[in-house]
Write a protein that holds these residues in place. Structure first.
Motif, PDB file in Angstrom:
ATOM      1  N   VAL A 188      -5.663  -2.665  -1.596  1.00 37.44           N
ATOM      2  CA  VAL A 188      -5.253  -2.738  -2.992  1.00 37.44           C
ATOM      3  C   VAL A 188      -4.966  -4.181  -3.367  1.00 37.44           C
ATOM      4  O   VAL A 188      -4.635  -5.006  -2.530  1.00 37.44           O
TER       5      VAL A 188
ATOM      6  N   TYR B  87      -9.069   4.742  -9.433  1.00 37.53           N
ATOM      7  CA  TYR B  87      -8.893   3.441  -8.777  1.00 37.53           C
ATOM      8  C   TYR B  87      -7.424   3.049  -8.865  1.00 37.53           C
ATOM      9  O   TYR B  87      -6.797   3.194  -9.910  1.00 37.53           O
TER      10      TYR B  87
ATOM     11  N   GLY C  27      -5.114  -0.294  -8.016  1.00 37.03           N
ATOM     12  CA  GLY C  27      -5.171  -1.698  -7.619  1.00 37.03           C
ATOM     13  C   GLY C  27      -6.574  -2.121  -7.224  1.00 37.03           C
ATOM     14  O   GLY C  27      -6.748  -2.910  -6.296  1.00 37.03           O
TER      15      GLY C  27
ATOM     16  N   LEU D 189       0.881  -1.727  -9.367  1.00 38.48           N
ATOM     17  CA  LEU D 189      -0.569  -1.553  -9.338  1.00 38.48           C
ATOM     18  C   LEU D 189      -1.033  -0.714 -10.516  1.00 38.48           C
ATOM     19  O   LEU D 189      -0.401   0.281 -10.877  1.00 38.48           O
TER      20      LEU D 189
ATOM     21  N   ALA E 109      -8.854  -0.394  -5.761  1.00 35.95           N
ATOM     22  CA  ALA E 109      -9.389   0.372  -4.628  1.00 35.95           C
ATOM     23  C   ALA E 109      -9.731   1.797  -5.090  1.00 35.95           C
ATOM     24  O   ALA E 109      -8.900   2.459  -5.726  1.00 35.95           O
TER      25      ALA E 109
ATOM     26  N   HIS F 110       0.820  -1.220   0.000  1.00 33.25           N
ATOM     27  CA  HIS F 110       0.000   0.000   0.000  1.00 33.25           C
ATOM     28  C   HIS F 110       0.851   1.266   0.000  1.00 33.25           C
ATOM     29  O   HIS F 110       0.326   2.361   0.194  1.00 33.25           O
TER      30      HIS F 110
END
Length: 194
Positions: free
Chosen positions: A190, A166, A168, A155, A170, A126
Motif C-alpha cells: 500500500v 483498491y 492505497g 489510505l 493496491a 498495512h
C-alpha cells in the motif's frame, strides 16, 4: 464460544509455561480443553499453538504459500504478537508477487536487523483497526472516507469502473476471515500517496 476456547487455550499455555521447569511447556492433559503449546521460535502470544480455534491473522499468513515474504518480514520486524492480539484488525497482506515488484534487493535490505524499525513502520502501514470485509471497504469508498492505519497514515479506498477495490493503490484480491479480524490479500504494497 470460539473466543472462550481461545482464551482457555492461552490461559492453559500460560499456566503451563509458568509452572514448568527446564523449558518444558506441555500442559497437563487432564486440564487442557484445547491443544495449546509453545515453540522455541516465537515469543509471547504468537508462540501459542492452537489447533482448535479459528486461525488468527498470523496463522493465516503462515499457512499461505503466497505470503512467505510477508511472514519473513513480520518475523524480521518482530511484530508477530501484534497479529495475534484480540483485535479486531484488518491486515492488507501483499503477496510474494507484490514484494517481487519492489526494486531488486529492497526486501533483503529491509529484513536486516538494523532496519527493523523501518520495516515495522512499513508493515504497520498495512494494518487498520477494525474488521473490514468486501462490504466494509466498499462502504468506505462510497462515503469517500480514508482508512486510518496503525502507522498513523490514511489510505484512500476506491472502487473502480470494473468494480475492483483498491486500498492505497493496491488491488484487493481476496479476503480471509480470522479470529481477530480480516486478512485482505492485495497485489502490491500500500502507498498512502495513492
Amino acid at each position: 464460544m470460539k473466543k472462550s476456547i481461545l482464551f482457555i487455550s492461552v490461559l492453559t499455555a500460560s499456566i503451563a509455561l509458568h509452572g514448568c521447569s527446564e523449558g518444558n511447556a506441555e500442559a497437563p492433559a487432564e486440564n487442557a480443553t484445547a491443544v495449546a503449546e509453545t515453540t522455541n521460535e516465537t515469543h509471547g502470544q504468537s508462540g501459542v499453538k492452537d489447533d482448535v480455534s479459528q486461525a488468527n491473522i498470523l496463522n493465516i499468513a503462515i499457512g499461505s504459500p503466497d505470503h512467505t515474504t510477508l511472514v519473513a518480514a513480520v518475523q524480521a520486524a518482530q511484530i508477530e504478537d501484534v497479529l495475534v492480539n484480540a483485535g479486531p484488525l484488518t491486515v492488507f497482506a501483499p503477496t510474494n508477487e507484490a514484494f517481487g515488484k519492489l526494486p531488486a534487493g529492497t526486501v533483503e535490505e529491509l529484513v536486516k536487523p538494523e532496519n527493523k524499525a523501518k520495516l515495522a513502520g512499513i508493515l504497520t502501514m498495512h494494518a487498520s483497526p477494525g474488521n473490514f470485509n468486501d462490504a466494509g471497504l466498499r462502504k468506505e469508498a462510497r462515503k469517500g472516507r480514508k482508512m486510518y492505519m496503525a502507522s498513523g497514515d490514511y489510505l484512500t479506498v476506491v472502487v473502480d469502473d470494473n468494480d475492483d477495490i483498491y486500498v492505497g493503490g493496491a488491488k484487493v484480491l481476496g479476503f480471509a476471515p480470522a479470529s481477530n479480524g480480516m486478512v485482505v490479500v492485495v497485489d502490491a504494497l500500500v502507498d498512502p500517496t495513492k
